[in-house]
Design a protein around this motif. Structure first.
Motif, PDB file in Angstrom:
ATOM      1  N   ILE A 170      35.679  28.148  48.730  1.00 27.29           N
ATOM      2  CA  ILE A 170      35.836  29.519  49.224  1.00 27.29           C
ATOM      3  C   ILE A 170      37.276  30.001  49.050  1.00 27.29           C
ATOM      4  CG2 ILE A 170      35.729  30.991  51.271  1.00 27.29           C
ATOM      5  CD1 ILE A 170      33.006  30.246  50.184  1.00 27.29           C
ATOM      6  N   LEU A 171      38.248  29.122  49.312  1.00 28.14           N
ATOM      7  CA  LEU A 171      39.656  29.511  49.215  1.00 28.14           C
ATOM      8  C   LEU A 171      40.053  29.857  47.779  1.00 28.14           C
ATOM      9  CD1 LEU A 171      41.380  26.982  51.660  1.00 28.14           C
ATOM     10  CD2 LEU A 171      41.063  29.447  51.980  1.00 28.14           C
ATOM     11  N   ILE A 172      39.587  29.052  46.824  1.00 31.10           N
ATOM     12  CA  ILE A 172      39.917  29.336  45.423  1.00 31.10           C
ATOM     13  C   ILE A 172      39.252  30.633  44.973  1.00 31.10           C
ATOM     14  CG2 ILE A 172      39.646  28.545  43.040  1.00 31.10           C
ATOM     15  CD1 ILE A 172      39.978  25.702  44.025  1.00 31.10           C
ATOM     16  N   SER A 173      38.000  30.831  45.374  1.00 32.90           N
ATOM     17  CA  SER A 173      37.307  32.071  45.024  1.00 32.90           C
ATOM     18  C   SER A 173      38.028  33.272  45.631  1.00 32.90           C
ATOM     19  CB  SER A 173      35.860  32.016  45.518  1.00 32.90           C
ATOM     20  OG  SER A 173      35.160  33.181  45.148  1.00 32.90           O
ATOM     21  N   LYS A 174      38.532  33.103  46.854  1.00 36.44           N
ATOM     22  CA  LYS A 174      39.282  34.178  47.520  1.00 36.44           C
ATOM     23  C   LYS A 174      40.578  34.481  46.767  1.00 36.44           C
ATOM     24  CE  LYS A 174      41.079  35.437  52.109  1.00 36.44           C
ATOM     25  NZ  LYS A 174      42.522  35.538  51.835  1.00 36.44           N
ATOM     26  N   LYS A 175      41.257  33.424  46.309  1.00 39.72           N
ATOM     27  CA  LYS A 175      42.484  33.620  45.537  1.00 39.72           C
ATOM     28  C   LYS A 175      42.201  34.384  44.241  1.00 39.72           C
ATOM     29  CE  LYS A 175      45.837  31.448  47.804  1.00 39.72           C
ATOM     30  NZ  LYS A 175      47.123  32.092  48.166  1.00 39.72           N
ATOM     31  N   LEU A 176      41.103  34.040  43.593  1.00 39.11           N
ATOM     32  CA  LEU A 176      40.722  34.749  42.373  1.00 39.11           C
ATOM     33  C   LEU A 176      40.472  36.224  42.670  1.00 39.11           C
ATOM     34  CD1 LEU A 176      38.289  32.114  40.795  1.00 39.11           C
ATOM     35  CD2 LEU A 176      40.532  32.771  39.911  1.00 39.11           C
ATOM     36  N   TYR A 177      39.762  36.488  43.761  1.00 42.80           N
ATOM     37  CA  TYR A 177      39.446  37.869  44.129  1.00 42.80           C
ATOM     38  C   TYR A 177      40.718  38.660  44.426  1.00 42.80           C
ATOM     39  CZ  TYR A 177      37.317  41.826  46.528  1.00 42.80           C
ATOM     40  OH  TYR A 177      36.946  43.092  46.900  1.00 42.80           O
ATOM     41  N   GLU A 178      41.657  38.021  45.115  1.00 46.15           N
ATOM     42  CA  GLU A 178      42.925  38.688  45.432  1.00 46.15           C
ATOM     43  C   GLU A 178      43.710  39.030  44.172  1.00 46.15           C
ATOM     44  OE1 GLU A 178      44.704  35.828  47.983  1.00 46.15           O
ATOM     45  OE2 GLU A 178      43.663  36.530  49.794  1.00 46.15           O
ATOM     46  N   ASN A 179      43.414  38.311  43.091  1.00 46.28           N
ATOM     47  CA  ASN A 179      44.072  38.574  41.812  1.00 46.28           C
ATOM     48  C   ASN A 179      43.161  39.334  40.847  1.00 46.28           C
ATOM     49  OD1 ASN A 179      46.869  37.072  41.587  1.00 46.28           O
ATOM     50  ND2 ASN A 179      45.519  35.743  42.790  1.00 46.28           N
ATOM     51  N   ARG A 180      42.195  40.069  41.422  1.00 46.51           N
ATOM     52  CA  ARG A 180      41.312  40.965  40.664  1.00 46.51           C
ATOM     53  C   ARG A 180      40.404  40.235  39.676  1.00 46.51           C
ATOM     54  NH1 ARG A 180      43.807  44.385  37.433  1.00 46.51           N
ATOM     55  NH2 ARG A 180      45.816  43.329  37.403  1.00 46.51           N
ATOM     56  N   ILE A 181      39.959  39.027  40.065  1.00 48.47           N
ATOM     57  CA  ILE A 181      38.982  38.282  39.267  1.00 48.47           C
ATOM     58  C   ILE A 181      37.759  38.039  40.146  1.00 48.47           C
ATOM     59  CG2 ILE A 181      38.487  36.149  38.022  1.00 48.47           C
ATOM     60  CD1 ILE A 181      41.485  35.907  37.470  1.00 48.47           C
ATOM     61  N   LEU A 182      36.632  38.597  39.742  1.00 50.45           N
ATOM     62  CA  LEU A 182      35.405  38.461  40.523  1.00 50.45           C
ATOM     63  C   LEU A 182      34.680  37.178  40.128  1.00 50.45           C
ATOM     64  CD1 LEU A 182      33.486  39.760  42.592  1.00 50.45           C
ATOM     65  CD2 LEU A 182      32.328  40.881  40.672  1.00 50.45           C
TER      66      LEU A 182
END
Length: 225
Positions: A170-182
């Protein structure tokens, strides 16, 4: 007397968590041998697999398919709803006994128009769009490996990062989202305990600069987590 029961063999064409393709031709051959009925969910295959984007049946070279075919009208077809194909007796049965159909609202004409247009695009532009899609997929997979991520062996546009613990997934996915990667995180019970994965899909509609951005983020995000 022996009560014979009909056997159904149900599978996806593309296993969406990892991007693997089912050996569907072998499954169909076994079904014919043992008088079972194959049921295929081609939601991640239609518009992607095959020389013309017609899905798993074209990809596997299956002619005169006698089983049950289902697919989403979302995913590559970019709309809503789904389809079920099969013998007329089955379709007639579903019309009267499938509560999901009987008590649902019909797809509006505007959606049918959208589906019709997407099918035209697949027919006329699949070759060019497919090359672009695979180019992006290979760039994403290569960048993930170089950045130290473990990814699944995928033969589709899906690149899945193998993470493990649910929280870290979840944390890595959240980091990706924060960097505009879905991305799409999969954690237990969608996958086995400690089998967390993050799915990334290379879309043919993406721009080159979007892929460049993703590659740059992959190089930094592993260090931060």
């Amino acid at each position: 007397s022996i009560n014979k029961k009909q056997v159904f063999v149900v599978t996806e064409s593309v296993f969406s968590t990892e991007g693997a393709i089912a050996p569907f031709k072998q499954i169909v051959d076994l079904c014919e041998k043992y008088h079972a009925i194959p049921v295929i969910d081609d939601s991640h295959g239609i518009g992607v697999l095959g020389n013309h984007g017609k899905g798993i049946l074209e990809h596997e070279g299956i002619k005169n398919f006698q089983g049950i075919y289902t697919a989403s009208l979302g995913k590559a077809l970019a709309n809503m709803g789904g389809v079920v194909g099969g013998p007329k007796i089955l379709i007639d049965y579903l019309k009267y006994y499938s509560s999901h159909l009987v008590y649902s609202t019909s797809i509006p004409p505007s959606v049918f128009g959208g589906i019709d247009k997407v099918l035209d695009i697949i027919k006329d532009e699949f070759s060019a769009r497919s090359k672009k899609m695979w180019k992006y997929k290979h760039r994403i997979s290569e960048a993930l490996r170089k950045s130290g991520f473990q990814i699944t062996e995928s033969t589709t546009p899906i690149s899945s990062i193998v993470v493990g613990p649910s929280l870290e997934t979840i944390l890595i996915s959240k980091k990706l989202y924060e960097n505009r990667i879905l991305s799409t995180p999969f954690v237990y019970p969608s996958v086995p305990p400690h089998g967390g994965k993050i799915r990334l899909i290379a879309g043919a509609n993406l721009k080159e600069e979007s892929i460049d951005h993703a590659v740059q983020i992959f190089e930094t995000i592993q260090i931060k987590v």
